[in-house]
Motif scaffolding. Structure first.
Motif, PDB file in Angstrom:
ATOM      1  N   VAL A  97      20.237 -29.169  11.249  1.00  0.00           N
ATOM      2  CA  VAL A  97      19.824 -28.258  12.280  1.00  0.00           C
ATOM      3  C   VAL A  97      18.223 -27.637  11.959  1.00  0.00           C
ATOM      4  CG1 VAL A  97      20.322 -26.203  13.464  1.00  0.00           C
ATOM      5  CG2 VAL A  97      22.172 -27.781  13.067  1.00  0.00           C
ATOM      6  N   ARG A  99      15.767 -24.924  13.427  1.00  0.00           N
ATOM      7  CA  ARG A  99      15.809 -23.735  14.586  1.00  0.00           C
ATOM      8  C   ARG A  99      14.311 -23.102  14.517  1.00  0.00           C
ATOM      9  NH1 ARG A  99      20.926 -21.824  15.455  1.00  0.00           N
ATOM     10  NH2 ARG A  99      22.280 -22.603  13.907  1.00  0.00           N
ATOM     11  N   THR A 103      19.134 -18.102  18.027  1.00  0.00           N
ATOM     12  CA  THR A 103      20.388 -18.141  19.107  1.00  0.00           C
ATOM     13  C   THR A 103      21.515 -18.883  18.593  1.00  0.00           C
ATOM     14  OG1 THR A 103      20.693 -18.721  21.559  1.00  0.00           O
ATOM     15  CG2 THR A 103      19.779 -20.468  20.377  1.00  0.00           C
ATOM     16  N   GLY A 104      22.506 -18.876  19.249  1.00  0.00           N
ATOM     17  CA  GLY A 104      23.877 -19.591  18.740  1.00  0.00           C
ATOM     18  C   GLY A 104      24.487 -18.966  17.389  1.00  0.00           C
ATOM     19  N   SER A 105      24.639 -19.866  16.551  1.00  0.00           N
ATOM     20  CA  SER A 105      25.299 -19.591  15.488  1.00  0.00           C
ATOM     21  C   SER A 105      24.469 -18.762  14.322  1.00  0.00           C
ATOM     22  CB  SER A 105      26.097 -20.474  14.879  1.00  0.00           C
ATOM     23  OG  SER A 105      25.028 -21.464  14.152  1.00  0.00           O
ATOM     24  N   LEU A 106      23.147 -18.787  14.456  1.00  0.00           N
ATOM     25  CA  LEU A 106      22.569 -18.033  13.857  1.00  0.00           C
ATOM     26  C   LEU A 106      22.368 -16.721  13.877  1.00  0.00           C
ATOM     27  CD1 LEU A 106      20.088 -18.546  11.384  1.00  0.00           C
ATOM     28  CD2 LEU A 106      18.449 -18.428  13.073  1.00  0.00           C
ATOM     29  N   ASP A 134      32.738 -28.072  10.821  1.00  0.00           N
ATOM     30  CA  ASP A 134      31.473 -28.362  10.476  1.00  0.00           C
ATOM     31  C   ASP A 134      30.647 -27.220   9.666  1.00  0.00           C
ATOM     32  OD1 ASP A 134      31.576 -30.514  11.583  1.00  0.00           O
ATOM     33  OD2 ASP A 134      30.633 -30.031  13.565  1.00  0.00           O
ATOM     34  N   ASP A 181      16.297 -25.204  19.304  1.00  0.00           N
ATOM     35  CA  ASP A 181      16.839 -25.561  18.273  1.00  0.00           C
ATOM     36  C   ASP A 181      17.493 -27.037  18.539  1.00  0.00           C
ATOM     37  OD1 ASP A 181      19.196 -25.053  19.453  1.00  0.00           O
ATOM     38  OD2 ASP A 181      19.708 -23.246  18.139  1.00  0.00           O
ATOM     39  N   PHE A 182      17.598 -27.697  17.525  1.00  0.00           N
ATOM     40  CA  PHE A 182      18.304 -29.115  17.809  1.00  0.00           C
ATOM     41  C   PHE A 182      19.097 -29.533  16.253  1.00  0.00           C
ATOM     42  CE2 PHE A 182      15.068 -31.366  15.321  1.00  0.00           C
ATOM     43  CZ  PHE A 182      13.806 -30.653  15.460  1.00  0.00           C
ATOM     44  N   CYS A 205      20.247 -30.549  21.609  1.00  0.00           N
ATOM     45  CA  CYS A 205      19.142 -29.686  21.602  1.00  0.00           C
ATOM     46  C   CYS A 205      19.188 -28.640  22.604  1.00  0.00           C
ATOM     47  CB  CYS A 205      18.116 -30.435  22.071  1.00  0.00           C
ATOM     48  SG  CYS A 205      17.352 -32.154  21.261  1.00  0.00           S
ATOM     49  N   ARG A 222      28.695 -24.600  27.718  1.00  0.00           N
ATOM     50  CA  ARG A 222      29.366 -23.605  26.720  1.00  0.00           C
ATOM     51  C   ARG A 222      29.544 -22.646  27.495  1.00  0.00           C
ATOM     52  NH1 ARG A 222      24.852 -25.643  23.276  1.00  0.00           N
ATOM     53  NH2 ARG A 222      25.528 -27.044  21.475  1.00  0.00           N
TER      54      ARG A 222
HETATM   55  N1  UDP Z   1      24.422 -28.687  17.441  1.00  0.00           N
HETATM   56  C1  UDP Z   1      24.956 -29.996  17.894  1.00  0.00           C
HETATM   57  N2  UDP Z   1      26.227 -30.274  17.218  1.00  0.00           N
HETATM   58  C2  UDP Z   1      27.059 -29.336  16.688  1.00  0.00           C
HETATM   59  C3  UDP Z   1      26.538 -28.267  16.284  1.00  0.00           C
HETATM   60  C4  UDP Z   1      25.340 -27.699  16.850  1.00  0.00           C
HETATM   61  O1  UDP Z   1      24.304 -30.714  18.528  1.00  0.00           O
HETATM   62  O2  UDP Z   1      28.003 -29.806  16.182  1.00  0.00           O
HETATM   63  C5  UDP Z   1      23.116 -28.385  17.957  1.00  0.00           C
HETATM   64  C6  UDP Z   1      23.194 -27.262  19.077  1.00  0.00           C
HETATM   65  O3  UDP Z   1      23.145 -28.103  20.169  1.00  0.00           O
HETATM   66  C7  UDP Z   1      22.084 -26.479  18.851  1.00  0.00           C
HETATM   67  C8  UDP Z   1      21.647 -26.566  17.380  1.00  0.00           C
HETATM   68  O4  UDP Z   1      22.398 -27.776  16.882  1.00  0.00           O
HETATM   69  O5  UDP Z   1      20.946 -27.265  19.323  1.00  0.00           O
HETATM   70  C9  UDP Z   1      22.316 -25.164  16.620  1.00  0.00           C
HETATM   71  O6  UDP Z   1      23.618 -24.977  16.824  1.00  0.00           O
HETATM   72  P1  UDP Z   1      24.391 -24.009  16.507  1.00  0.00           P
HETATM   73  O7  UDP Z   1      24.535 -23.706  15.154  1.00  0.00           O
HETATM   74  O8  UDP Z   1      23.565 -22.552  16.865  1.00  0.00           O
HETATM   75  O9  UDP Z   1      25.773 -23.940  17.193  1.00  0.00           O
HETATM   76  P2  UDP Z   1      26.541 -23.062  18.125  1.00  0.00           P
HETATM   77  O10 UDP Z   1      27.406 -22.328  17.241  1.00  0.00           O
HETATM   78  O11 UDP Z   1      25.902 -22.174  19.257  1.00  0.00           O
HETATM   79  O12 UDP Z   1      27.380 -24.342  18.863  1.00  0.00           O
END
Ligand code: UDP
Length: 243
Positions: A97, A99, A103-106, A134, A181-182, A205, A222
């Motif tokens: 990943v 970034r 945003t998201g999990s971070l 994961d 991010d992606f 992404c 989501r």
């Molecule tokens: N992402 C993905 N597949 C996964 C987990 C994450 O494609 O199994 C991508 C998600 O679309 C984002 C980036 O990775 O663009 C970071 O994701 P994040 O860890 O913030 O995931 P969240 O917890 O928000 O799903």
């Protein structure tokens, strides 16, 4: 290409977003992009008719772009509307990943404020294992789990991920999209070379409109924002329109 036409081919693997079929050549596979949408480790499921075609188009264009910048990928050619002929690889079970903006999990994990522009791109590794949801891992975990044999492979993944980011940020910026991010996946080809694989699409992404910060990616699914297909269409439109 229709899913029914592919049914005569041997199905090698079915993932959440794609089906992989045996190709006409030994070293090739056919990736069929599905209309299925999943989020939160597939706890949330949906369908968006036409999404597969959009992701296949977007991914094909981005892989071709990266190839022109010297980044080796599994992409060979597009086949019909929703298939891609790819080099057969063994996928490394690491989700890489990158970034640029928090945003998201971070934000959840480290309490960094949503929307914070990171001082430099952050590269993270997650262990690709649905049963474990994961989990984030470090280099030592990756070696311990046997994802790769050498730390130099992890360094290569990071380097490639940063190169991809540099190319894509510039490309999307010109098209009024912020690449937030992606996630990338890599595989080893028959010569044991690590090449970029999987897909690069609004499923993997996050894209925000440069002016309004409107989300144009899977976050619309989501977060139940609606207009998923419209957003993916908008991304494709901007990619294919040269200003
Ligand atoms: N992402 C993905 N597949 C996964 C987990 C994450 O494609 O199994 C991508 C998600 O679309 C984002 C980036 O990775 O663009 C970071 O994701 P994040 O860890 O913030 O995931 P969240 O917890 O928000 O799903």
């Amino acid at each position: 290409m229709l899913e029914e036409e592919l049914d005569s081919q041997e199905l090698l693997y079915e993932g959440k977003g794609k089906k992989l079929y045996r190709g006409s050549q030994e070293e090739e596979v056919i990736a069929y992009f599905k209309d299925d949408l999943t989020a939160f480790n597939a706890e949330k499921k949906g369908q968006e008719k036409g999404k597969g075609i959009l992701n296949c188009q977007i991914s094909s264009i981005l892989f071709e772009l990266l190839e022109t910048h010297g980044i080796q990928t599994h992409f060979i050619r597009k086949l019909g509307d929703n298939c891609m002929v790819c080099k057969r690889v063994n996928i490394i079970p690491i989700e890489v990943v990158v970034r640029n903006v928090a945003t998201g999990s971070l934000t959840k994990r480290l309490g960094i404020k949503e929307g914070t522009i990171l001082p430099q791109a952050l590269v993270e590794f997650y262990y690709k294992d649905d049963a474990l949801s994961d989990p984030i891992i470090n280099d030592e975990h990756a070696i311990l789990l046997g994802c790769v044999s050498h730390t130099r492979d992890l360094e290569f993944l990071r380097l490639q991920a940063r190169k991809v980011n540099q190319v894509l940020v510039g490309f999307f910026n010109k098209r009024d999209l912020r690449l937030i991010d992606f996630k990338l996946e890599f595989g080893k080809d028959k010569a044991d070379k690590i090449i970029l694989a999987d897909e690069i699409s609004p499923d993997s992404c996050r894209f925000w409109d440069k002016t309004s910060n409107e989300k144009l990616d899977k976050d619309r699914f989501r977060q139940d924002l609606g207009g998923v297909k419209l957003a993916y269409e908008e991304v494709l439109k901007r990619i294919t329109t040269i200003k």
